[in-house]
Scaffold this active site. Sequence first.
Site: not given
Length: 260
Positions: A119-120, A137
């Site tokens: 994520h991200d 992340g």
Amino acid sequence: MIDSRADIHPSAELDSSVEVGPFSVIGPNVRIGAGTRVGPHVVINGPTEIGRDNRIFQFSSIGEEPQDTSYRGEPTRLVIGDRNVIRESVTLSRGTAKGLGETVIGHDNLIMAYVHIAHDCTIGNEIIFSNATSLAGHVEIHDKATLGGFTLVHQFCRVGTFAFTSMGSALNRDLPPYCLASGNYARLIGINKVGLRRNGFSDVAIQGLHRVFIRGMRGRAGRESHLDAMLAETDIPEVRDLIHFVQGSRRGILRGGRQH
């Protein structure tokens, strides 16, 4: 173009030229651009936007919920650009509300089998992710970097343009542009001279980068003053990019090892 055995949600928006193989599942809030080919047994969940002329191979999981304990079902997203090759069993996660809110992948990347991008993350263009590379992340990978097989990157780390990691490297700090890293934990081992020459960099630029590595990056003592002095005396764009990257590092750069 779409196999009758595929399961496409009514709200998904697919260009008329998109191909979808058998037993693939495309969920709601997914948009796929012209010329993209989705193989068999692929799962794509949204919100996800996929650009033009991508190839997504079998058993990949695209746009699934982030693997983050803070995630509570917020409408975060995954954005993928154009002409990426996403090989078998790749996992690409959406963003989180506490992060950027999105995971972004640029154009013309080769993402080999079993790669995980969490994520991200923010991924640039023309990057090679060798087999089983895993990003935690909030990682940034800049254009034209190459990550060797089984490379691991800690959360919030950055990898600069034209950087290179050897097989099995584990990065717990930033890897500056134009540099080589190897080991677990990885250490800097020099400038990526072979890769730079293959991509047409001048001898002047390569020699300038090498001087920065020797004088300003192999040790910590006097690093700030060495980098400031070299920045003031150079007009080579690549050298300035390298120095600015090091000076702007929040996590710190990888420690320098012996020159390769």
